[in-house]
Scaffold this active site. Structure first.
Site, PDB file in Angstrom:
ATOM      1  CD  GLN A 102      -2.243  -1.070   2.449  1.00 38.27           C
ATOM      2  OE1 GLN A 102      -3.524  -0.775   3.051  1.00 38.27           O
ATOM      3  NE2 GLN A 102      -1.551  -2.205   3.679  1.00 38.27           N
ATOM      4  CG  ASN A 103       4.291   1.444   2.417  1.00 32.38           C
ATOM      5  OD1 ASN A 103       3.342   1.304   2.531  1.00 32.38           O
ATOM      6  ND2 ASN A 103       5.359   0.285   3.257  1.00 32.38           N
ATOM      7  CG  ASP A 105       7.937   3.682   1.073  1.00 31.95           C
ATOM      8  OD1 ASP A 105       8.221   2.951   0.369  1.00 31.95           O
ATOM      9  OD2 ASP A 105       7.718   3.935   1.904  1.00 31.95           O
ATOM     10  CG  HIS A 120      -2.957   2.960  -2.063  1.00 34.75           C
ATOM     11  ND1 HIS A 120      -2.498   2.138  -0.022  1.00 34.75           N
ATOM     12  CD2 HIS A 120      -3.844   1.936  -2.042  1.00 34.75           C
ATOM     13  CE1 HIS A 120      -4.260   2.164   0.226  1.00 34.75           C
ATOM     14  NE2 HIS A 120      -4.331   1.419  -0.915  1.00 34.75           N
ATOM     15  CB  CYS A 131      -5.771  14.984 -19.067  1.00 36.18           C
ATOM     16  SG  CYS A 131      -3.980  15.232 -19.518  1.00 36.18           S
ATOM     17  CB  CYS A 152      -1.653  19.307 -17.339  1.00 34.20           C
ATOM     18  SG  CYS A 152      -1.448  18.016 -18.670  1.00 34.20           S
ATOM     19  CB  THR A 193      -1.256  -2.951   7.118  1.00 32.36           C
ATOM     20  OG1 THR A 193      -2.374  -1.729   6.149  1.00 32.36           O
ATOM     21  CG2 THR A 193      -1.501  -4.177   6.609  1.00 32.36           C
ATOM     22  CB  SER A 194      -3.768   0.384  10.694  1.00 32.68           C
ATOM     23  OG  SER A 194      -4.316   1.291   9.329  1.00 32.68           O
ATOM     24  N   PRO A 219       4.219  -4.740  16.104  1.00 35.18           N
ATOM     25  CG  PRO A 219       4.496  -2.381  15.997  1.00 35.18           C
ATOM     26  CD  PRO A 219       4.406  -3.371  15.461  1.00 35.18           C
TER      27      PRO A 219
END
Ligand code: BJW
Ligand code: ZN
Length: 256
Positions: A102-103, A105, A120, A131, A152, A193-194, A219
């Site tokens: 989902q990251n 980065d 994502h 567009c 754009c 992930t939550s 954790p």
């Protein structure tokens, strides 16, 4: 110290297809803030959930653009951590490995993972809000026009990060491949992930519906925890390297 069950070590070392879903927690130990834990500094007064929407962008494109600019710089200044590297190593050990993130980065790729399914999007890419075309020369457009966000080249629409905001659909191909892997693997991991954001949060249930064993590495407990087969309640950067070393005790040293 979190004990890693022998049954899990055996399942992993014998697995033919491992599927992994990752979230912001896997990059926390690199210094990238998660979404639903406190942000620091300038941006601590903004709620990420309020900024990651098309409505926020439409209301205040400059604010949203600058938030992503800040995050883009932050991500380029940090390094992948031991959890990202452990997954790249796991991929080299199992016959088939599907990494779904989902990251936005890009840290999995920088740790050497190939074929990452990005649910994502990616913060490095920029596209047009109107567009949808990808913009390649964003820096130049920004410098020559002085506009924030820049516009754009094709339709003069506002440029935005190529990420998926709330209420927007996920890339269909990525989502289909993620569902397919979750239903057809023989071991499924949900890491950092939550489990609050759909449809990504429904992937563990896909695995469980096929009686595939599932593992959560986090954790904190999450809404998904109760259904998981195994819970490794600790930081991914500690637990994943341990798990890989236990599943492949001889080979992990030889290749480093
Ligand atoms: C550690 C750790 C360490 C810390 N080691 N762990 C079904 C039911 C209800 C709602 C919906 C539904 N279907 C769709 C929706 C609506 C919505 C949604 O899910 N809303 C919920 C919040 C209620 N979903 C959508 O809108 C999605 N689109 C969609 O479904 O389209 C179809 C549609 C359209 C229109 C109407 C209806 C349907 C799109 C979702 C897009 C999410 N986008 C974001 C922003 C991406 C760009 C960016 O990065 O800026 O994605 S939001 C944000 O949340 C980001 C993340 O990828 C995502 C998930 O967060 P994540 O990764 O789980 O992070 P955290 O912070 O929540 O958790 C971190 C965890 O790490 C914690 O648990 C820590 O404990 C742990 N941790 N240190 C291991 N060291
Ligand atoms: Zn355009």
């Amino acid at each position: 110290m979190v004990a890693i069950p022998n049954e899990l070590i055996e399942l992993l070392s014998e697995a033919n297809h491992v599927a992994v879903l990752t979230g912001a927690g896997i990059s926390a130990e690199s210094g990238v803030p998660t979404f639903r834990e406190a942000q620091t500094g300038l941006w601590s007064r903004y709620d990420p959930e309020q900024l990651a929407t098309p409505e926020a962008f439409a209301n205040n494109p400059r604010l949203v653009w600058e938030w992503y600019d800040w995050r883009r710089q932050l991500v380029s200044s940090v390094e992948p951590n031991t959890a990202h590297y452990a997954l790249a190593e796991m991929a080299a050990r199992v016959p088939k490995f599907t990494l779904i993130t989902q990251n936005v980065d890009g840290l999995h790729q920088r740790a050497g993972s190939d074929g990452v399914i990005e649910l994502h999007g990616n913060i490095v890419r920029t596209k047009c809000f109107d567009c949808g075309r990808i913009a390649y020369n964003v820096q130049e457009l920004q410098e020559t026009s002085g506009q924030v966000p820049p516009r754009c080249e094709y339709c003069a629409g506002l440029l935005r990060p190529d990420v998926v905001w709330f209420g927007e659909t996920l890339p269909a191909d990525a989502l289909n491949r993620a569902y397919d892997a979750s239903r057809n693997c023989d071991l499924f991991f949900s890491i950092g992930t939550s489990g609050l954001v759909y449809p990504a949060a429904s992937l563990p249930a896909q695995a469980l519906s096929q009686n595939i064993p599932t593992v959560e590495v986090n954790p904190q407990s999450t809404p998904l925890s109760g259904a998981m087969t195994f819970i490794l309640a600790g930081p991914a950067g500690e637990l994943l390297p341990q798990l890989v070393a236990l599943a492949w005790p001889h080979s992990s040293q030889e290749t480093e």
